[in-house]
Design a protein around this motif. Structure first.
Motif, PDB file in Angstrom:
ATOM      1  N   GLY A  82      41.475  25.395  -0.001  1.00 16.90           N
ATOM      2  CA  GLY A  82      40.041  25.232   0.193  1.00 16.90           C
ATOM      3  C   GLY A  82      39.331  24.533  -0.944  1.00 16.90           C
ATOM      4  O   GLY A  82      38.138  24.227  -0.829  1.00 16.90           O
TER       5      GLY A  82
ATOM      6  N   SER B 200      38.193  21.488  -3.465  1.00 18.12           N
ATOM      7  CA  SER B 200      37.852  20.085  -3.220  1.00 18.12           C
ATOM      8  C   SER B 200      38.527  19.188  -4.252  1.00 18.12           C
ATOM      9  O   SER B 200      38.498  19.474  -5.452  1.00 18.12           O
TER      10      SER B 200
ATOM     11  N   THR C 151      39.264  18.505   1.352  1.00 18.84           N
ATOM     12  CA  THR C 151      39.609  19.911   1.163  1.00 18.84           C
ATOM     13  C   THR C 151      41.116  20.126   1.202  1.00 18.84           C
ATOM     14  O   THR C 151      41.785  19.670   2.140  1.00 18.84           O
TER      15      THR C 151
END
Length: 233
Positions: free
Chosen positions: A45, A47, A56
């Motif tokens: 999750g 970035s 992601t």
């Protein structure tokens, strides 16, 4: 949020188109390898900016990670032009202890730009670009910031009439980002400095308010012009 300081150059190791009826909605599953230097603290999750595009992390190992690229992202960026073996600029989202060596970068690509020329200048390299969407030129100013393929760079020349802009890469930067490896005709992702967008919107809102409201800018200008004309008679 990112800084535009590229941390590593990864390698595209897999590109798998996704069926439009399956998860991914017709986008692409992208795997980047040779990324161990930025994966020591990664979590699902998180970035990571890939060529300046905020994506992601959906899977990862010690050396590589996988992201999903949506159809809209493929349309707005140059990620759809990637091929296995190509290098990509990588940067993790900023943490609280990161020094801002570049500028505030969102990882939201505004348009792409074509490389028009590459001109050596001593050990530096001047590169000229033409944006696919010329409207972004109103946010591009000489000596201002611009993000190209995720790298925060300083503009050295802008020509609004001919619709091009230039950056100059010193020798160190040439070794740390993928742009010098690209050829004339190749494209880069462009994100303009967000400050210009916010300023433009606020100024526009204030001008509209001043022009329309009772006793606003337009009314004052008209009144002053009339008073000046009457005084000169």
């Amino acid at each position: 949020m990112f800084t535009g300081i590229v941390e590593a150059i990864g390698t595209v190791s897999a590109l798998i188109p996704q069926d439009s009826t399956a998860t991914g909605g017709g986008g692409t599953s992208l795997t980047i390898s040779n990324a161990a230097s930025i994966l020591g603290d990664v979590h699902l999750g998180d970035s990571i900016a890939v060529n300046g595009t905020c994506l992601t992390v959906t899977e990862f190992t010690a050396d590589n990670f996988k992201v999903g690229v949506a159809p809209e992202t493929l349309r707005r960026t140059n990620l759809g032009e990637l091929k296995v073996g190509m290098g990509v600029n990588l940067e993790r989202a900023v943490g609280g202890d990161v020094r801002f060596g570049g500028h505030f970068v969102q990882g939201h690509v505004d348009t792409t730009a074509e490389i028009l020329s590459k001109t050596p200048d001593g050990n530096a390299l001047t590169i000229r670009f033409r944006p696919n969407d010329p409207s972004v030129l109103r946010y591009i100013v000489e000596k201002g910031y611009i993000t190209l393929d995720g790298a925060s760079l300083t503009l050295v020349a802008v020509d609004d009439k001919e619709k091009w802009f230039e950056v100059m890469l010193v020798a160190y930067t040439q070794e740390k980002i993928v742009i010098p490896r690209k050829a004339v005709g190749d494209t880069v992702n462009v994100e303009v400095d967000m400050a210009g967008k916010y300023i433009e919107k606020q100024v526009q809102a204030q001008l509209e308010k001043g022009l329309l409201e009772e006793g606003g800018l337009l009314q004052r200008l008209v009144r002053e012009a009339v008073e000046k004309a009457l005084a000169e008679k």
